[in-house]
Design a protein around this motif. Structure first.
Motif: not given
Ligand code: PHE
Length: 332
Positions: A211-213, A288, A172, A295, A293, A178-182
């Protein structure tokens, strides 16, 4: 003298004796040399005659010695060739080929599945700070849940990581909002456990974080179901049980249905990972805003997966480099 010498030389069959005879007849104190030395005492008429004879005798002896020497050399060469002979018709020796360790196979397979779903593979340090391993995961000092993960400390603030979850925070922070985190993160983890069939002071986990919306619990469940079906087959079912981790809320433990070979159709439920929605405090510490956000995160036990996949009864098999055990996986 000539006859005596030639007779003795004929009987010789080793280089040492040959050399001894050469010295005896032709050497500085040899019989022939003696005769030649005595020539001074002879008359002028006798001298060339005797000289001639002596030279003939020397020539004859030298010739025999020479030919004997050659014969010995030939025999020796022959013997060496015989000894060094290579039978080119013999079948070759098979080269032992190494195989990938079963744990690495499982890690690779899991990585492939998640990469196929658009995840990135990240790594983090095994020697970790208290901050990343506990503090930033909502496990402040003196938090009772720290007892679940008794650790090896290097100093008061540095330890061998007890899980791969510190990579959640590191990821993170490196994404800077920034998103998305994958991301998934495979790696070794350490706990102060006594080794037995189901425990080891060092084992492997794979952490996942998204992590994202609008990321919801149903996304977590769908992802894990899809993943388990790719790993264990399309019939696989999963079951989520409520659980507790300080860094996720809500938290769950996931079991998979597992039909043991030869034990009928009745599936058994086996715990395979821990997961949950990333705790607002952890999101915040990772940079975040939890109001914007959300996740999920999960941590898979690699050994558990390998044990189920390959039907292994003792976790220690993975670590003690027993070739008989490892060879079974060389071809898989
Ligand atoms: N870190 C937890 C463990 O080692 C597993 C976990 C990871 C749980 C991510 C929830 C989320 O037990």
């Amino acid at each position: 003298l000539k006859h005596e010498a030639l007779e003795q030389l004929q009987g010789v069959n080793d280089p040492q004796t040959l050399n001894d005879l050469r010295v005896k007849y032709l050497g500085k104190k040899g019989a022939l040399t003696e005769i030649l030395r005595g020539m001074g005492a002879l008359s002028a008429e006798e001298r060339p005659v005797i000289g001639q004879v002596a030279n003939d005798v020397r020539g004859a002896i030298e010739e025999v010695i020479e030919s004997k020497q050659q014969a010995f050399q030939r025999a020796e060469t022959q013997q060496r060739l015989q000894a060094e002979k290579v039978d080119v018709t013999l079948p070759g020796r098979k080269l032992e080929q190494g195989g990938i360790h079963p744990l690495n196979k499982v890690i690779q397979e899991i990585e492939d599945i998640f990469v196929g779903m658009g995840y990135r593979v990240a790594e983090g340090p095994e020697v970790e700070t208290d901050y990343f391993n506990f503090e930033a995961l909502n496990l402040p000092k003196n938090h009772p849940a720290r007892d679940m993960q008794d650790s090896f400390y290097i100093t008061e603030d540095i330890l061998m990581r007890t899980h791969t979850s510190p990579v959640q925070v590191r990821t993170m922070q490196s994404m800077e909002g920034e998103v998305p985190v994958k991301v998934i993160c495979p790696g070794k983890v350490y706990r102060r456990d006594d080794d037995d069939a189901t425990h080891s002071f060092q084992f492997n986990q794979i952490e996942g974080i998204v992590i994202g919306k609008d990321i919801r619990m149903s996304d977590l469940k769908g992802t894990l179901l899809q993943f388990m079906r790719e790993l264990f087959g399309p019939q696989t079912q999963i079951r989520m049980r409520p659980s507790f981790f300080p860094f996720t809320e809500p938290s769950a433990e996931v079991d998979i249905s597992y039909v043991q070979a030869g034990k009928g159709e009745e599936p058994k439920w086996l715990e395979i990972l821990g997961c949950g929605m990333v705790h607002p405090k952890v999101l915040e510490m990772g940079g975040y805003d939890p109001e914007v956000y959300s996740g999920f995160a999960f941590g898979i036990g690699v050994e558990r997966v390998a044990i189920l996949k390959y039907g292994i009864d003792d976790i220690r098999h993975f670590y003690n480099s027993d070739m008989a055990f490892l060879k079974q996986f060389a071809q898989i």
